[in-house]
Design an enzyme around this catalytic site. Structure first.
Site, short mmCIF file in Angstrom:
data_model
loop_
_atom_site.label_atom_id
_atom_site.label_comp_id
_atom_site.label_asym_id
_atom_site.label_seq_id
_atom_site.Cartn_x
_atom_site.Cartn_y
_atom_site.Cartn_z
N TRP A 1 0.85 -1.19 0.00
CA TRP A 1 0.00 0.00 0.00
C TRP A 1 0.88 1.24 0.00
O TRP A 1 1.69 1.44 0.91
CB TRP A 1 -0.93 0.01 1.21
CG TRP A 1 -1.98 -1.05 1.10
CD1 TRP A 1 -2.05 -2.23 1.79
CD2 TRP A 1 -3.11 -1.04 0.21
NE1 TRP A 1 -3.14 -2.96 1.39
CE2 TRP A 1 -3.82 -2.25 0.44
CE3 TRP A 1 -3.60 -0.14 -0.72
CZ2 TRP A 1 -4.98 -2.57 -0.27
CZ3 TRP A 1 -4.75 -0.46 -1.42
CH2 TRP A 1 -5.43 -1.65 -1.18
N SER B 1 7.09 6.32 -0.54
CA SER B 1 7.07 5.46 0.64
C SER B 1 5.86 4.55 0.54
O SER B 1 4.85 4.91 -0.08
CB SER B 1 7.02 6.27 1.93
OG SER B 1 7.15 5.41 3.06
N SER B 2 5.97 3.38 1.17
CA SER B 2 4.86 2.44 1.12
C SER B 2 4.92 1.48 2.29
O SER B 2 5.96 1.34 2.95
CB SER B 2 4.89 1.64 -0.19
OG SER B 2 6.03 0.79 -0.21
N ALA B 3 3.80 0.85 2.54
CA ALA B 3 3.75 -0.30 3.44
C ALA B 3 3.93 -1.53 2.56
O ALA B 3 2.99 -1.99 1.90
CB ALA B 3 2.41 -0.34 4.17
N THR B 4 5.16 -2.02 2.52
CA THR B 4 5.52 -3.11 1.61
C THR B 4 4.75 -4.38 1.95
O THR B 4 4.46 -4.66 3.12
CB THR B 4 7.03 -3.38 1.69
OG1 THR B 4 7.72 -2.17 1.38
CG2 THR B 4 7.46 -4.46 0.71
#
Length: 378
Positions: A75, A97-100
């Protein structure tokens, strides 16, 4: 009745473990223990054509948000430095940036061969979720994590505290490591790099390791674990994973200008440009022309060198392909020679590629250090 996040966490852990039977059960247990919903924040971006559309937890409802949270997917939380929580409409640009996706975080930790008792530096705290998994497995006292973006660093610190983890956190350029808390037994990066920063070598204990993805401006990447020998030289082979982490911000591609086709020297190609659709083929092309960006058109590929403005583009030519090259660098010549070398040794997958690296010179090779090889950019 609302969804239970604990049940969803355990389901995600089992999904990841089932997909990778060799996974250490301790990493499965870490996924089952860490509440990912505490790390995603109140909003995230969803792809909407060429743009990114903010999706808010309070608008879609708690249950749908939990379904999103515990899907094994990435996300995006920031685009071009703009956080999803601050976006009031579609945003264009590249994610920063992301929530991998959890399975990739766990896979990276698995490749790193991390063990309890090791002192680890994580480069790229992000939302703090990957940091929490490291803390769950190794203990907070053994984890140091550094984040480039001050806003992200602050929110990650809050997320980690709310989840009950207390690693050592720092804000700064992770490509310089984190010397104030060195030395480390392992360095693990949740971003990609074009070349391994010298500081990472210097901040490792003897026999330490570096796990990262090596990528570039054609966006082909390979995951590798380098283990230092007695002389401080790193050795390793790439894994089979076709993974993509965001490039570290200082290694990111410059803004892509509008492409204007300039006439150049024309000839028939010796290889099909469709080889660049193969992950290993594109990786080879990137090694051969590291300052070039790759674009695709309806009729071929375009290479544009950032440093010199040199261009190369392919177009159909009868039953084959032709290329035109303009500028001081013959980009297609460089890429073509590399692809022919790769084909001569059987067009192997990334698992046949390896790397020998010092702070001063880094070579990627096929088969062995004596095989076809290319220097990474410094």
């Amino acid at each position: 009745m609302h969804l239970d996040p604990v049940t969803l966490r355990h389901a995600l852990a089992e999904e990841i473990a089932t997909a990778r039977q060799s996974l250490d059960p301790a990493w499965r247990d870490a996924v089952a223990a860490v509440p990912r919903e505490l790390f995603l924040g109140p909003a995230a971006f969803r792809a909407a054509g060429a743009d990114w559309l903010p999706v808010r937890r309070d608008e879609i409802g708690a249950d749908e948000w939990l379904r999103m949270t515990y899907a094994d997917r990435t996300w995006v939380t920031q685009v071009e430095g703009k956080d999803a929580t601050d976006a009031d409409g579609p945003v264009s640009g590249s994610p920063t940036s992301s929530a991998t996706l959890p399975s990739l975080v766990v896979r990276t930790a698995e490749v790193a061969g991390l063990r309890p008792g090791q002192r680890v530096l994580e480069v790229g705290t992000g939302t703090g979720y990957s940091t929490a998994l490291l803390c769950q497995r190794l203990g907070s006292g053994n984890v140091v994590s550094i984040e480039y973006d001050p806003g992200l660093a602050a929110s990650a610190a809050a997320h980690l505290a709310s989840a009950g983890y207390a690693p050592t956190l720092a804000c700064g350029d992770g490509l310089r490591g984190c010397p104030e808390h060195a030395d480390y037994d392992a360095i693990i990066a949740t971003c990609s790099v074009r070349t391994i920063p010298p500081s990472w070598f210097w901040q490792l204990n003897g026999g330490g390791s570096i796990t990262t993805t090596v990528s570039g401006w054609m966006l082909a990447s390979g995951m590798i674990r380098l283990v230092l020998d007695d002389e401080g030289t790193g050795h390793g082979r790439f894994t089979e994973d076709t993974v993509t982490y965001m490039l570290a911000r200082p290694h990111e591609r410059p803004p892509t200008p509008v492409f204007f086709r300039l006439e150049g020297d024309r000839r028939r190609t010796r290889v099909d440009p469709g080889l660049l659709e193969n992950w290993a083929g594109r990786f080879v092309a990137q090694l051969a022309a590291p300052s070039a960006q790759l674009m695709t058109t309806g009729s071929g590929v375009v290479l544009r060198d950032v440093a010199t403005g040199s261009q190369a583009w392919t177009e159909p030519d009868g039953d084959g392909w032709a290329v035109q090259q303009h500028g001081p660098l013959p980009l297609w010549d460089q890429v073509e020679r590399a692809l022919l070398l790769w084909q001569d040794v059987g067009a192997p997958a990334l698992t046949e590629f390896g790397m020998t690296a010092t702070p001063f010179e880094q070579m990627v090779w096929i088969g062995s250090p004596e095989g076809p090889r290319w220097r990474l950019p410094v």
